[in-house]
Design an enzyme around this catalytic site. Sequence first.
Site, PDB file in Angstrom:
ATOM      1  N   THR A  40      -8.856  -8.093  67.587  1.00  0.00           N
ATOM      2  CA  THR A  40      -7.846  -8.377  66.374  1.00  0.00           C
ATOM      3  C   THR A  40      -7.682  -9.741  66.608  1.00  0.00           C
ATOM      4  OG1 THR A  40      -7.060  -6.198  66.359  1.00  0.00           O
ATOM      5  CG2 THR A  40      -5.712  -7.950  65.493  1.00  0.00           C
ATOM      6  N   GLN A  79     -10.109 -32.239  75.255  1.00  0.00           N
ATOM      7  CA  GLN A  79      -9.292 -33.280  75.423  1.00  0.00           C
ATOM      8  C   GLN A  79      -9.113 -34.204  74.503  1.00  0.00           C
ATOM      9  OE1 GLN A  79      -6.800 -33.470  77.875  1.00  0.00           O
ATOM     10  NE2 GLN A  79      -7.716 -31.837  79.296  1.00  0.00           N
ATOM     11  N   ASN A 121     -11.034 -34.676  81.260  1.00  0.00           N
ATOM     12  CA  ASN A 121      -9.907 -34.386  81.377  1.00  0.00           C
ATOM     13  C   ASN A 121      -8.919 -35.148  82.797  1.00  0.00           C
ATOM     14  OD1 ASN A 121     -11.736 -32.633  82.872  1.00  0.00           O
ATOM     15  ND2 ASN A 121     -10.270 -31.481  84.010  1.00  0.00           N
ATOM     16  N   ALA A 157      -6.209 -24.960  71.134  1.00  0.00           N
ATOM     17  CA  ALA A 157      -4.929 -25.389  70.716  1.00  0.00           C
ATOM     18  C   ALA A 157      -4.083 -25.928  71.593  1.00  0.00           C
ATOM     19  CB  ALA A 157      -4.583 -23.925  70.047  1.00  0.00           C
ATOM     20  N   GLY A 189     -10.083 -22.699  75.435  1.00  0.00           N
ATOM     21  CA  GLY A 189     -11.326 -23.711  75.386  1.00  0.00           C
ATOM     22  C   GLY A 189     -12.304 -23.077  76.445  1.00  0.00           C
ATOM     23  N   CYS A 220      -5.157 -31.174  98.594  1.00  0.00           N
ATOM     24  CA  CYS A 220      -4.191 -30.173  98.660  1.00  0.00           C
ATOM     25  C   CYS A 220      -3.700 -29.531  97.406  1.00  0.00           C
ATOM     26  CB  CYS A 220      -2.865 -30.869  99.519  1.00  0.00           C
ATOM     27  SG  CYS A 220      -3.004 -31.071 101.202  1.00  0.00           S
TER      28      CYS A 220
END
Lengths: 408, 227
Positions: free
Chosen positions: A247, A187, A159, A208, A79, A335
């Site tokens: 590839t 999402q 997200n 994916a 993504g 944190c």
Amino acid sequence: MNKQIKEKTRNIYLDNSATTRVEPEVKKEMDFYYEEVYGNPGSFHSLGLKAKKSLKDARNRIANILSAKPKEIIFTGGGTESINLAIKGLAEVQPKEKNHIITTTIEHHAVLDTCEYLEKKGFKVTYLNVDKQGILDPEDLKKAIKKETFLVSIMYANNEVGTIQDIKKISSICKEKNVKFHTDACQASLYLDINVNNLGIDMMSLNASKTRGPKGVGLLYVRSSSILKLEPLIHGGGQERGLRSGTENLQGIMGFAKALELAEKNKEKESKRLTILRNRLIKGIKENTPKTFLNGHPAKRLPNNVNISFLDIEGESILLYLDAKGIYASSGSACTSKTLDPSHVILALGVPYEIAHGSIRFTLGKETTEQDIDYVVKVLPPIVKHLREISPFKLDEKEIRKKMELVI
Amino acid sequence: MSEKELRIIKSSGDGESKNREAQWFYTDIVKSHFFSPKNIIKSDDEMKSFKADGIGLVGSPACGDGMKMFIKIDGKTDTVKDVKWQTYGCGTAIASTSIFSEMIKKDGGMKIDDALNIKPRDIANELGGIPARKFHCSVLADKAFREAVNDYFRKTGQKNRIVEGSAKVIDQVLKITDHDIEHAVLEGATTFEAVQKKTKVGIHDKDCISQVEELIRFYKKKYFGED
């Protein structure tokens, strides 16, 4: 209580917006391509040809799902890469006078950091604010579009807080103003309509690994009738019509195609099922735990997203206790972030810092059952109670709500 | 976590991402103090019956960390007889306050002056090590204690013993203090660029740059023992 908390009895994965478990059927499909069709689609022999045919097949199947043309699908390494290709790739081919991009303050860092990079290169970027529930007012977008604007990039579903934007409305504005529109739909793929014609978008990024497929594969949809040229990020062998050399990750792509097909098949039913579970979780937490706030929009949100802030306590310590109870969630607390700032998304909603530090995100998935939800609802209150007992702060809920009322 | 995994984390990538990976990998000591914190004080009733000689509070819910410390002092021997605390914050913040309270209570209580000498690094060592970026959390334990001791000094008329953490304005335009620089270093910003990114220091007030660089070197040495 502490002894009880430490006993790990379950494995409840509620972090599906971070990544999803690969579907067994997807893995089986991929195994076949690892074991049998391992040739390079670019090779001039039978095994290469088989690989090439399979790749074509996957592209056709995905195009079919998106109602796109096969040549409009560019496979990428995920993504983030798709988003980079969409934004930088389009920016690089613009004439000098077109130097303005519009996005929002709640985008994923893949979009925000890419825009920040382009600002260093001389581009101008407008970051639109959202309301306190995370919704963008399309009128704000309309006003922000200038004659220099060439791209609008707005995420489909967030997200962190799960907010869903009105993509159709946004794309119609962009069309009217003759500006290209990219949406980060990473999402959205499991739960929302990703038919590119229904949405009316020019570019769309998908991933994916958020779709119960493998990591390291994504795609960028590029509408051929509206975008004639993109500058590639990666140069080399000229694969993917020269837009993404290297590839092809055939195994990953085959898995991606399978995962999207399964997602499409189960979308409606799964969305309904998870919406019920999501609401059960929100209701259960709110009823059993005082001083909690739901972040995001109550209805315009992903069926699998629950994001709740707990006053007087900090997110990471809640996560540690949940983890010890076998519940895997995430937090927007400082944190748990790289920068030690709380989540930019939750802050962008305009909520006070006190709320951002105590936020926990549960993202449900295919494995989530009603029993799991009830278990979370049961174990959470004593954790929150314990942490509140050892906290020196006892904030006034009414005061905080008043503060939030002031947010436009 | 195995030694091998630890080594991988220690040797991989830049400081921030390394720390990001490491944040979950608390030592067993941290975990035990986090899940079973020692010397906490819960209700108002407990606070009343504790009858603290000094109370100190640092931090706020908005900044993501907060700590309140209650101390009992033996005036004759100038030692800390008892300590209780409350903490708002992450795993390290809770564990470090807990272990700090054990450290100063050990062997019948430390002399006040000795307890004031405990440095964040001592707390981290006692915990068996904490991720570098988490240092700012354990710093709070010693600061909250200092505030509590100052409160005690104030109440007992020992004004000359009060230790103030003096904040000095370094960047005259944005009013950025040495404390801000200290904080940034503790959060893992160890170069001028990194500190500037966090604090915006020196962007408008160019004259302070060399002073900032000096402070970064000072705090790096103080907390991480490196030049």
